[in-house]
Motif scaffolding. Sequence first.
Motif, PDB file in Angstrom:
ATOM      1  N   THR A  65       0.841  -1.206   0.000  1.00 10.02           N
ATOM      2  CA  THR A  65       0.000   0.000   0.000  1.00 10.02           C
ATOM      3  C   THR A  65       0.870   1.246   0.000  1.00 10.02           C
ATOM      4  O   THR A  65       0.377   2.358  -0.198  1.00 10.02           O
ATOM      5  N   GLY A  96      -4.810   4.447  -2.365  1.00 12.19           N
ATOM      6  CA  GLY A  96      -5.693   4.687  -1.230  1.00 12.19           C
ATOM      7  C   GLY A  96      -5.194   5.836  -0.405  1.00 12.19           C
ATOM      8  O   GLY A  96      -4.814   6.897  -0.931  1.00 12.19           O
ATOM      9  N   ARG A  97      -5.149   5.655   0.909  1.00 10.81           N
ATOM     10  CA  ARG A  97      -4.781   6.730   1.818  1.00 10.81           C
ATOM     11  C   ARG A  97      -3.351   7.204   1.592  1.00 10.81           C
ATOM     12  O   ARG A  97      -3.085   8.406   1.575  1.00 10.81           O
ATOM     13  N   PRO A 100      -3.130   8.315  -3.347  1.00  9.18           N
ATOM     14  CA  PRO A 100      -4.414   8.368  -4.053  1.00  9.18           C
ATOM     15  C   PRO A 100      -4.261   8.234  -5.562  1.00  9.18           C
ATOM     16  O   PRO A 100      -5.213   7.894  -6.259  1.00  9.18           O
ATOM     17  N   ARG A 122      -9.170   0.270  -7.122  1.00  7.18           N
ATOM     18  CA  ARG A 122     -10.211  -0.022  -6.160  1.00  7.18           C
ATOM     19  C   ARG A 122      -9.622  -0.788  -4.979  1.00  7.18           C
ATOM     20  O   ARG A 122      -8.667  -1.572  -5.151  1.00  7.18           O
ATOM     21  N   PRO A 123     -10.158  -0.625  -3.818  1.00  9.85           N
ATOM     22  CA  PRO A 123      -9.653  -1.382  -2.654  1.00  9.85           C
ATOM     23  C   PRO A 123      -9.695  -2.885  -2.932  1.00  9.85           C
ATOM     24  O   PRO A 123     -10.657  -3.398  -3.521  1.00  9.85           O
TER      25      PRO A 123
END
Length: 521
Positions: A65, A96-97, A100, A122-123
């Motif tokens: 991530t 994501g966090r 982005p 997408r997650p």
Amino acid sequence: MTLTSDSLEPALSVRQVLTLERVLAGEPEVVAGASHLDRPVRWVHVAEAADVGVMLSGGEMVLTTGVLLAGDEDKQAEYVRSLHRAEAAAVVLGLGRAFPSPPDVMRRAAERCGLPMVVLHRPFPFAELTEEVQSRLVRRKFAAVSLSEAVRTELTALITAGAPLQRLLDEVARHSACPVVVTNLAHRVLGTAGERPAVDDVLRDWERIARQAGGTEGDGWIRAELGGRGERWGRIVLCGYRGDTATGRLLADRAAEALVLHRMLAGAAACSWEEQSAQSLLTDLVSGVVPARQLLSRARAAGLPVNRRTFVPLVVRDGDPVRLERLLRLLGLSGLAAELADGATAVLLSLARDQDADALTARFATRLRTESGTDRTVVAAAGARAAWDDVPTGLREAQHVADAVADSSAALDLPPVVRLKDVHLRGLIRLLRDDPHVQSFAERELDGLLYEADEDLLSVLRTYLATGRNKSRTAQLHHVSRPALYRRLEAIQVRLGVDLDDFEQAASVHIALLAHDAQQQ
């Protein structure tokens, strides 16, 4: 059930992993290294540490991530470089966090390194991906081990049963579903297997393929070296293998092990693979079962020059193929030599168009006589052929001439190179030997000697007629005095009821004896 490469789980490359349903749900996008998506994935690893490279051994797809990399461009670039140094298959970044959007620093570093970088829009639960890929890899590994054992068991059983080289190659081709070629270190083809049209396509362009097979593997060209005790003497090549490269290497390695064992167990008792290759080619040419045009690529791959050449078909009785091959090299002649089914040795010379075929054939025959130490060594020759398609007819003609002078007395006073014109009546009788009328004639004419089983008198008669009824020469060859020879000739005439001084009667007996001898061969 026999396990083949078709029953293996497909190979997992980066590209294939990205097509899995679970991955597609994450909307993957390749942002760097798109030209390297065919790299194999050996394992999937979730890692956030900046120094992840030290934990890898190569071939991993790394999932992250980037939470520990956010805000530090130096760490981002170093993260990618460490993966490259560890030879990772790819890096997958979940957006994501932390990120982005795809980070430019990582993307540029991955592009420079040639490392595939994929982002997921997408997650996505990484655990699902690792579970999916790991299970596929385990199944694939198990299938590969099963295949390895199946191939080893089947090839070992064939070797134990005394199967020839060709049978082993056929089994390897069945498992690999592609042409299989065995060569020596000079790229001379020693054996092939596989679907005939596909094999012919490979051999037709063998010079280029041999160079490719001798370098790096690619496009399904997979090779394994043959040798032992620190010495290489050949290689086996899977040509255009369409399965997983690792599985192809496994097949090639198992095949190489079997071929080395086969050669080791055969030892000096069996002819070399080079001899077997030449024998197979020349036997097919003589038989005519396979059209000559279809054998052209095999001849070229076996090392015989075939472009703009003149071919001279020869047959030597009681010739040793190894000695004849050595003589060809000594004289600087291109050609193949191999023993045929009837014990004769066929030799096919390939000469440049500007070379004197008759002179070089005579030189070969004369040198052969000198080395054999006898003037009875005879080389039967057909006329030179300018077209490859005419070679089978030439070989059969040379074989016919050799058959016509097969017995030792026929070699008396014959030139070193015997041609069709030299065998005269003997050649005609050879062609007619199976005719019932000829067989009946021979038995009727020789009845007084055949059933007395007096081989000595038959031998004397054979020599007497072969020398043109020369009594002095016949006595000399049989190591008897003239009076002793006269007594034997008298006994022959009495038993046959003929006068051998009469030309017509002597000719009739001679023809019958030629027919009798031809029927015994």
